[in-house]
Design an enzyme around this catalytic site. Structure first.
Site, mmCIF file in Angstrom:
data_model
loop_
_atom_site.group_PDB
_atom_site.id
_atom_site.type_symbol
_atom_site.label_atom_id
_atom_site.label_comp_id
_atom_site.label_asym_id
_atom_site.label_seq_id
_atom_site.Cartn_x
_atom_site.Cartn_y
_atom_site.Cartn_z
ATOM 1 N N GLY A 109 0.507 4.482 -0.333
ATOM 2 C CA GLY A 109 0.218 5.942 -0.539
ATOM 3 C C GLY A 109 1.330 6.897 -0.456
ATOM 4 O O GLY A 109 2.060 6.316 -0.238
ATOM 5 N N ILE A 114 1.930 7.417 3.639
ATOM 6 C CA ILE A 114 2.437 7.172 4.073
ATOM 7 C C ILE A 114 3.296 5.890 3.413
ATOM 8 O O ILE A 114 4.512 5.797 4.328
ATOM 9 C CB ILE A 114 1.414 6.335 5.268
ATOM 10 C CG1 ILE A 114 1.108 7.979 6.096
ATOM 11 C CG2 ILE A 114 2.448 6.136 7.020
ATOM 12 C CD1 ILE A 114 2.367 9.290 6.631
ATOM 13 N N GLY A 115 2.795 4.839 2.811
ATOM 14 C CA GLY A 115 3.518 3.571 2.592
ATOM 15 C C GLY A 115 4.370 5.001 1.687
ATOM 16 O O GLY A 115 5.616 3.589 2.042
ATOM 17 N N LYS A 118 -3.527 8.849 19.142
ATOM 18 C CA LYS A 118 -3.030 9.787 17.461
ATOM 19 C C LYS A 118 -4.902 9.413 17.027
ATOM 20 O O LYS A 118 -4.745 10.457 16.022
ATOM 21 C CB LYS A 118 -2.668 8.086 16.457
ATOM 22 C CG LYS A 118 -3.154 8.382 14.900
ATOM 23 C CD LYS A 118 -2.254 7.760 14.264
ATOM 24 C CE LYS A 118 -2.178 7.552 12.731
ATOM 25 N NZ LYS A 118 -2.106 9.293 12.971
ATOM 26 N N GLY A 153 1.156 -0.727 -0.248
ATOM 27 C CA GLY A 153 -0.207 -0.138 0.010
ATOM 28 C C GLY A 153 0.808 1.122 0.438
ATOM 29 O O GLY A 153 0.972 1.667 1.070
ATOM 30 N N ASN A 176 -6.766 12.534 14.952
ATOM 31 C CA ASN A 176 -8.075 12.106 13.926
ATOM 32 C C ASN A 176 -8.967 12.389 14.047
ATOM 33 O O ASN A 176 -9.877 13.205 12.875
ATOM 34 C CB ASN A 176 -8.141 9.941 13.254
ATOM 35 C CG ASN A 176 -6.421 10.246 13.011
ATOM 36 O OD1 ASN A 176 -5.924 10.648 11.726
ATOM 37 N ND2 ASN A 176 -5.534 9.272 12.926
ATOM 38 N N ASN A 205 -5.004 4.281 10.487
ATOM 39 C CA ASN A 205 -5.677 4.944 11.407
ATOM 40 C C ASN A 205 -6.964 4.558 11.791
ATOM 41 O O ASN A 205 -7.565 3.485 12.061
ATOM 42 C CB ASN A 205 -6.333 6.037 10.233
ATOM 43 C CG ASN A 205 -4.986 7.293 9.477
ATOM 44 O OD1 ASN A 205 -4.634 7.384 10.478
ATOM 45 N ND2 ASN A 205 -5.411 7.176 8.591
ATOM 46 N N SER A 255 -6.518 13.271 6.011
ATOM 47 C CA SER A 255 -6.599 12.233 5.358
ATOM 48 C C SER A 255 -8.164 12.266 4.108
ATOM 49 O O SER A 255 -8.529 11.445 3.341
ATOM 50 C CB SER A 255 -6.000 11.324 5.260
ATOM 51 O OG SER A 255 -6.890 10.688 7.088
ATOM 52 N N GLU A 290 -12.735 7.392 4.849
ATOM 53 C CA GLU A 290 -11.896 6.160 6.263
ATOM 54 C C GLU A 290 -13.249 6.499 7.784
ATOM 55 O O GLU A 290 -12.541 6.399 8.550
ATOM 56 C CB GLU A 290 -10.390 6.294 6.723
ATOM 57 C CG GLU A 290 -9.463 5.576 6.438
ATOM 58 C CD GLU A 290 -8.434 5.186 6.344
ATOM 59 O OE1 GLU A 290 -7.905 4.138 6.845
ATOM 60 O OE2 GLU A 290 -7.916 6.478 7.212
#
Length: 336
Positions: free
Chosen positions: A9, A11-12, A208, A7, A212, A104, A277, A289
């Site tokens: 994107g 962060i990846g 975290k 993955g 978010n 997340n 995000s 998400e």
């Protein structure tokens, strides 16, 4: 280390590039234009300090069949992408000593090796059928959390914000400190990525989640940036209320977030020009998400009988927004 980043994107892609630049053998699983760009010219990182780095010494792959044996599998997919790919992730993870999910919201692994009456329970908002636990060896799971702001600005190019709080804490599900944790932390350190070993990964996950939950839903609903959401005189109290409700849910499951509401909001205040995000996903026409960031909090609150009226209201609005976007896409931009 041989590392698969599944993955690629924001962060990846950031981690794949940094790990490759740090000398690790990296294979990046991507799709579409991102896959093509990585295969053709690697990954470019543009920092908020103006520095540009290009990682070309990494391999692009379209799926599990092209990966081969690895030491570490980093899973950096969006939460809604995980259950349909559970079998494929399991195929890659069978060769890995460590499977490192970075997600997340409330993670799918939350109740695994948790102890107590809910031990092993799937989080329905994230893994409704329990497919991830069936296909991934929970004994290999070492979760990490991404405290990092990044955005894919074009295929193969990632812009990231550099702050003093950038880090990727890692921890065992049972809170122990193991040799494999230390080795993973050292591998990240070789790539100039701070990955401290922690003994309270669930509390860190809640910490975290506070950030978010505070800025993602409001940003997605209004189009506001992170800093705008955190500083507007009417949205700021709502941010705090959402975080306070999440803290109460966390406490019901024996977790005290490592970061308080005020601390998380102060970090958000400084993110000028940064889009959360969920807003990035909405603007790009991708699924948001909603489940892990908001729906799972409502789910766990109901399980613990903790009232969360503000979170329920925001969840209702986001669910309507997400369902409407799905309907418009399905019907060819027609409103019924």
């Amino acid at each position: 280390m041989r590392i698969c980043v599944y993955g690629t994107g924001a962060i990846g892609g950031f981690l794949a590039a940094r790990l490759a630049l740090g000398g690790h053998d990296v294979v990046a699983v991507a799709r579409g234009a991102q896959l093509e760009a990585i295969g053709r010219r690697g990954l470019t990182l543009i920092g908020s300090d103006g520095r540009t780095e290009v990682a070309t010494d990494l391999r692009a792959a379209a799926g599990a069949a092209e990966v081969g044996p690895v030491d570490v599998l980093l899973v950096t997919l969006k939460a809604y992408q995980l259950p349909p790919l559970a079998a494929e992730l399991g195929a890659v993870g069978r060769s890995a000593e460590l499977v490192v999910p970075i997600q997340n919201g409330v993670p799918w692994w939350y109740f695994h090796r948790h102890g107590g009456p809910h031990d092993g329970r799937p989080v329905a908002a994230v893994d409704p059928e329990g497919a991830l636990a069936r296909h991934l060896d929970v004994g290999r799971i070492v979760p990490a959390l991404a405290f990092k702001a990044a955005e894919v600005v074009e295929p193969g190019v990632i812009r990231h914000m550099i702050t003093a709080d950038d880090h990727f804490p890692i921890g065992e599900l049972d809170g122990s400190v193991t040799g494999r944790l230390r080795r993973l932390s050292a591998a990240f350190g070789e790539a100039a990525v701070e990955a401290p070993v922690v003994t309270d990964i669930r509390a860190r996950a809640w910490g975290k989640l506070l950030g978010n939950l505070a800025v993602n839903p409001i940003g997605a609903l209004t189009g506001a940036t992170v800093a705008e959401t955190a500083t507007h005189p009417l949205s700021r109290p709502l941010c705090l209320r959402l975080m306070e409700e999440a803290i109460a849910v966390a406490a019901a499951f024996g977790a005290a977030p490592a970061y308080g509401a005020q601390t998380r909001l102060r970090r958000a205040e400084g993110m000028h020009g940064i889009k959360a995000s969920m807003l990035q996903d909405r603007e790009r026409g991708r699924p948001m998400e909603v489940g892990p960031i908001v729906g799972a909090v409502v789910e766990l609150a109901a399980l613990a009988e903790v009232p969360v009226p503000a979170t329920e209201a925001v969840h209702a609005c986001l669910a309507l927004l997400a369902d409407r976007a799905t309907r418009l896409t399905r019907d060819g931009n027609t409103v019924d």
